[in-house]
Design an enzyme around this catalytic site. Structure first.
Site, PDB file in Angstrom:
ATOM      1  CD  GLU A 252      -2.509   1.270   2.716  1.00 16.76           C
ATOM      2  OE1 GLU A 252      -2.763   0.197   3.315  1.00 16.76           O
ATOM      3  OE2 GLU A 252      -2.816   2.383   3.176  1.00 16.76           O
TER       4      GLU A 252
ATOM      5  NE  ARG B 204      -0.661   8.393   5.005  1.00 12.36           N
ATOM      6  CZ  ARG B 204      -0.533   7.589   6.047  1.00 12.36           C
ATOM      7  NH1 ARG B 204       0.465   7.741   6.898  1.00 12.36           N
ATOM      8  NH2 ARG B 204      -1.400   6.609   6.233  1.00 12.36           N
TER       9      ARG B 204
ATOM     10  CB  THR C  25      -3.635   8.133   2.583  1.00 13.11           C
ATOM     11  OG1 THR C  25      -2.700   7.306   3.280  1.00 13.11           O
ATOM     12  CG2 THR C  25      -4.015   9.291   3.504  1.00 13.11           C
TER      13      THR C  25
ATOM     14  CE  LYS D 207      -6.156   1.874   7.344  1.00 10.20           C
ATOM     15  NZ  LYS D 207      -4.943   2.281   6.610  1.00 10.20           N
TER      16      LYS D 207
HETATM   17  C1  3PG Z   1      -1.024   4.523   8.475  1.00  6.37           C
HETATM   18  O1  3PG Z   1      -2.050   4.890   7.958  1.00  6.37           O
HETATM   19  O2  3PG Z   1      -0.054   5.243   8.692  1.00  6.37           O
HETATM   20  C2  3PG Z   1      -1.004   3.077   8.765  1.00  6.37           C
HETATM   21  O3  3PG Z   1      -2.069   2.780   9.576  1.00  6.37           O
HETATM   22  C3  3PG Z   1       0.274   2.594   9.310  1.00  6.37           C
HETATM   23  O4  3PG Z   1       0.333   2.827  10.631  1.00  6.37           O
HETATM   24  P1  3PG Z   1       1.685   2.540  11.410  1.00  6.37           P
HETATM   25  O5  3PG Z   1       2.695   3.513  10.881  1.00  6.37           O
HETATM   26  O6  3PG Z   1       1.334   2.780  12.848  1.00  6.37           O
HETATM   27  O7  3PG Z   1       2.055   1.101  11.110  1.00  6.37           O
END
Ligand code: 3PG
Length: 212
Positions: free
Chosen positions: A45, A49, A73, A133
């Protein structure tokens, strides 16, 4: 149109972990994804961002055999469309809005929307979504919270994400309502930026071997 459960489930069951990635430089995306695939984590994924995340998704889609690149995201219809055009094979969102769910119906690429409460899960069931999720997993209540949803909402299976580590992953993966977990620990922004492909591959291999 309901969620294509079989297609999103194929992504969720490709490996126990979906790495969540923040990629600044698209040139890093191919060796990063190759390391993840070598380590046994094909579904990845790449989050929208960073300014060049779509280029990173395209680079993986075009060049990395065996990878299943997804976009994370994804917050709105425009991002959904751009991710599909870049070659994303699945779309992940931290939550869900009626507009985003409407947008998903226009594309032949499945959505994994986020939920953290019973009411959010029920709203998604009403829209035909049974693969979700669970975000943010640790902060929202962790594995014991998610376990408590498994009896009343048994038809729904999750990919918990947020605060999960190699050590915490088994407590989620052993739940009846969990198909995989997501996390950034395998390839964090620093490891990607510094080109630590051997470290990423080693952590991917460890993650791919996690048993619930
Ligand atoms: C995120 O959206 O950043 C993910 O959920 C990953 O989370 P993490 O960095 O706590 O693994």
């Amino acid at each position: 149109m309901p969620q294509d459960t079989a297609r999103i489930e194929a992504v969720m069951t490709a490996a126990p972990v979906i790495p969540v990635l923040i990629v600044e430089d698209p040139a890093a995306a191919v060796p990063m994804a190759q390391a993840l695939v070598r380590g046994g984590l094909p579904a990845i994924e790449i989050t929208l961002r960073t300014p060049r995340a779509l280029e990173a998704i395209k680079a993986v889609a075009d060049n990395v055999e065996g990878a299943i690149p997804g976009a994370g995201t994804v917050l709105d219809a425009a991002q959904y469309e751009a991710a599909v055009k870049a070659g994303a094979k699945f779309i992940v969102s931290p939550g869900a809005t009626p507009k985003l769910l409407d947008a998903a119906e226009n594309f032949d690429v499945p959505l994994l929307p986020g939920a953290a409460t019973s009411s959010e899960v029920m709203a998604l069931i009403e829209r035909g979504y049974l693969r979700l999720k669970f975000f943010p997993a640790e902060q929202a209540g962790g594995a014991s919270y998610l376990k408590s949803l498994s009896s009343p909402l048994a038809q729904v299976k999750f990919c918990p994400t947020g605060g999960i580590t190699l050590e915490k992953a088994p407590s989620y993966l052993s739940l009846p309502n969990v198909l995989c977990v997501g996390g950034s620990w395998i390839a964090d922004a620093k490891a990607i930026a510094s080109g630590d492909w051997a470290g990423i591959e080693a952590r991917a291999r460890e993650a791919a071997a996690i048993k619930g």
